[in-house]
Design a protein around this motif. Structure first.
Motif, short mmCIF file in Angstrom:
data_model
loop_
_atom_site.label_atom_id
_atom_site.label_comp_id
_atom_site.label_asym_id
_atom_site.label_seq_id
_atom_site.Cartn_x
_atom_site.Cartn_y
_atom_site.Cartn_z
N ARG A 35 -19.61 18.77 1.41
CA ARG A 35 -18.36 18.06 1.08
C ARG A 35 -18.66 16.61 0.74
O ARG A 35 -19.21 15.86 1.54
N VAL A 36 -18.29 16.21 -0.46
CA VAL A 36 -18.50 14.85 -0.96
C VAL A 36 -17.15 14.16 -1.07
O VAL A 36 -16.23 14.68 -1.70
N VAL A 37 -17.04 12.97 -0.46
CA VAL A 37 -15.78 12.22 -0.52
C VAL A 37 -16.00 10.88 -1.23
O VAL A 37 -15.74 10.74 -2.42
N ASP A 38 -16.52 9.91 -0.49
CA ASP A 38 -16.62 8.57 -1.07
C ASP A 38 -17.89 7.84 -0.63
O ASP A 38 -17.88 6.64 -0.42
N GLN A 39 -18.97 8.60 -0.46
CA GLN A 39 -20.21 7.96 -0.07
C GLN A 39 -21.41 8.83 -0.43
O GLN A 39 -21.26 10.04 -0.66
N ALA A 40 -22.57 8.19 -0.48
CA ALA A 40 -23.82 8.92 -0.64
C ALA A 40 -24.22 9.45 0.72
O ALA A 40 -24.33 8.71 1.69
N LEU A 41 -24.41 10.74 0.81
CA LEU A 41 -24.68 11.38 2.10
C LEU A 41 -26.16 11.28 2.47
O LEU A 41 -27.03 11.33 1.59
N PRO A 42 -26.45 11.16 3.76
CA PRO A 42 -27.84 11.08 4.20
C PRO A 42 -28.54 12.43 4.06
O PRO A 42 -27.89 13.49 4.06
N PRO A 43 -29.86 12.42 3.95
CA PRO A 43 -30.62 13.67 3.76
C PRO A 43 -30.33 14.75 4.79
O PRO A 43 -30.32 15.94 4.45
N HIS A 44 -30.07 14.34 6.06
CA HIS A 44 -29.90 15.36 7.09
C HIS A 44 -28.68 16.25 6.82
O HIS A 44 -28.64 17.41 7.27
N VAL A 45 -27.68 15.73 6.10
CA VAL A 45 -26.51 16.56 5.75
C VAL A 45 -26.93 17.70 4.83
O VAL A 45 -26.52 18.86 5.02
N PHE A 46 -27.77 17.39 3.86
CA PHE A 46 -28.25 18.41 2.93
C PHE A 46 -29.18 19.39 3.63
O PHE A 46 -29.13 20.60 3.38
N HIS A 47 -30.03 18.87 4.52
CA HIS A 47 -30.96 19.73 5.23
C HIS A 47 -30.25 20.66 6.20
O HIS A 47 -30.69 21.78 6.45
N LYS A 48 -29.13 20.22 6.75
CA LYS A 48 -28.37 21.09 7.65
C LYS A 48 -27.79 22.28 6.88
O LYS A 48 -27.83 23.42 7.35
N ILE A 49 -27.23 22.01 5.71
CA ILE A 49 -26.66 23.08 4.88
C ILE A 49 -27.75 23.92 4.24
O ILE A 49 -27.64 25.14 4.12
N CYS A 50 -28.84 23.26 3.86
CA CYS A 50 -29.90 23.96 3.13
C CYS A 50 -31.28 23.56 3.67
O CYS A 50 -32.03 22.83 3.01
N PRO A 51 -31.64 24.04 4.85
CA PRO A 51 -32.98 23.74 5.38
C PRO A 51 -34.09 24.30 4.50
O PRO A 51 -35.24 23.88 4.60
N GLU A 52 -33.73 25.23 3.61
CA GLU A 52 -34.73 25.78 2.69
C GLU A 52 -35.28 24.73 1.73
O GLU A 52 -36.29 24.96 1.06
N LEU A 53 -34.62 23.56 1.65
CA LEU A 53 -35.17 22.47 0.85
C LEU A 53 -36.58 22.12 1.30
O LEU A 53 -37.41 21.66 0.50
N LEU A 54 -36.87 22.34 2.57
CA LEU A 54 -38.18 22.00 3.13
C LEU A 54 -39.23 23.06 2.84
O LEU A 54 -40.40 22.89 3.18
N GLN A 55 -38.82 24.14 2.19
CA GLN A 55 -39.78 25.19 1.81
C GLN A 55 -39.61 25.55 0.34
O GLN A 55 -39.61 26.71 -0.04
N GLY A 56 -39.45 24.50 -0.48
CA GLY A 56 -39.40 24.71 -1.93
C GLY A 56 -38.07 25.17 -2.46
O GLY A 56 -38.00 25.74 -3.55
N SER A 57 -36.98 24.94 -1.72
CA SER A 57 -35.64 25.34 -2.13
C SER A 57 -35.58 26.84 -2.41
O SER A 57 -35.02 27.28 -3.40
N GLN A 58 -36.14 27.59 -1.47
CA GLN A 58 -36.11 29.04 -1.56
C GLN A 58 -36.19 29.64 -0.16
O GLN A 58 -36.63 28.98 0.77
#
Length: 318
Positions: A35-58
């Motif tokens: 969910r994006v509102v009015d700020q640049a979100l910190p990396p941990h928000v993306f990693h929580k939703i998609c921890p697969e980012l740490l393994q090549g986005s897969q």
């Protein structure tokens, strides 16, 4: 056929993606929305939703994953798309279809179907912000309450430069009513656009998938809710496999228990597994009894213990 495992907010988390892509031949999956509102979100928000980012986005079975963003401010959507790209996202998907009342009330998801110009601005901003090699895709419904609006919406998506479009063949007001599915509108869209399309909605088995492709003239499909009713739905739709047997589903529930408890220390497991049962009951009558027996438990351990004993009883009976 190309088959995508779609997002389901609060249900299809990274642990479920891990399991379902392991046992199915999916070509792509899409995360729950950020969910994006009015700020640049910190990396941990993306990693929580998609921890697969740490393994090549897969996933571990090497199914690629696209991150979904939901919001209405072009600037902030673009800035967060750049952050996702920097974290290794293989694709950015933009949500203009979520019918949830709370999301729509805050002018997100399907609410933007009433404003094709804003959809255009959001997609254009994201497309211009990230590298051309990173696909920017969108997901829509046919409109807010009038399916005829889909043509103007799709025109906005195409002109904004999206790489692909998923169309859920119902309006927002139609909710998830089976009687409201309108695959023929996707065929009409197909005739009016050069955009690659993915058809979504009411695909519960192999025959549905074949009818949908025949009606829409689109050979890319997305499944969502059905993937919880029949855990191997991907292979049922794609390869005409037999639906998973109930004993196999019980084994999968135990595997999920291992993943869930290890991943989140069991905090959310009781609610999540009960939610999964609400889908399984629609396909497997046996799930009703097992659900009744565990529904009062609010801790992971007794639920897992009961499912294990139930599994042992199944094998003893055989």
């Amino acid at each position: 056929m190309r088959l995508v495992l779609g997002p389901m907010e609060g249900v299809l988390d990274h642990l479920m993606r891990e399991i379902l892509t392991e046992i199915n031949d999916y070509d792509l999956c899409v995360t729950e929305f950020v969910r994006v509102v009015d700020q640049a979100l910190p990396p941990h928000v993306f990693h929580k939703i998609c921890p697969e980012l740490l393994q090549g986005s897969q996933t571990r079975s090497q199914t690629p994953i696209h991150i979904q963003l939901l919001g209405q401010d072009p600037r902030w959507m673009a800035e967060n798309a750049v952050i996702a790209e920097g974290l290794g996202a293989k694709g950015i998907d933009l949500n203009f279809g979520c019918p949830a009342r709370l999301v729509n009330k805050s002018k997100g998801g399907a609410a933007l179907l009433q404003h094709p110009e804003l959809i255009y601005q959001v997609i254009k901003a994201c497309r211009e912000a990230v590298d051309d090699k990173v696909p920017v895709t969108a997901k829509i419904r046919l409109g807010w309450d009038n399916p005829e609006d889909c043509f103007e919406i799709v025109d906005a998506v195409e002109k904004a430069g999206a790489n692909e479009l998923t169309v859920h063949a119902r309006t927002k007001s139609a909710g998830y009513k089976a009687s409201e599915i309108k695959w023929d509108y996707i065929r009409q869209i197909r005739e009016k656009t050069t955009l690659p399309l993915i058809a979504n909605g009411e695909i519960w088995n192999h025959a549905d998938g074949q009818r949908c492709m025949e009606t829409t003239q689109v050979n890319s499909l997305m499944v969502c809710r059905g993937a919880f009713n029949v855990p191997n739905l991907g292979n049922v739709v794609k390869h005409n496999a037999s639906p998973m047997s109930w004993p196999e589903v019980v084994e999968l529930l135990l595997l999920y228990s291992t993943y869930e408890i290890e991943g989140d220390k069991g905090l959310y497991y009781p609610n999540r597994v009960k939610q999964w049962f609400s889908y399984l009951k629609q396909q497997y009558p046996e799930a009703n009894r097992l659900f009744r027996e565990i529904r009062t438990f609010n801790k992971a351990a007794p639920i897992v213990d009961h499912i294990q004993r139930y599994r042992d009883e199944l094998y003893t009976a055989v």
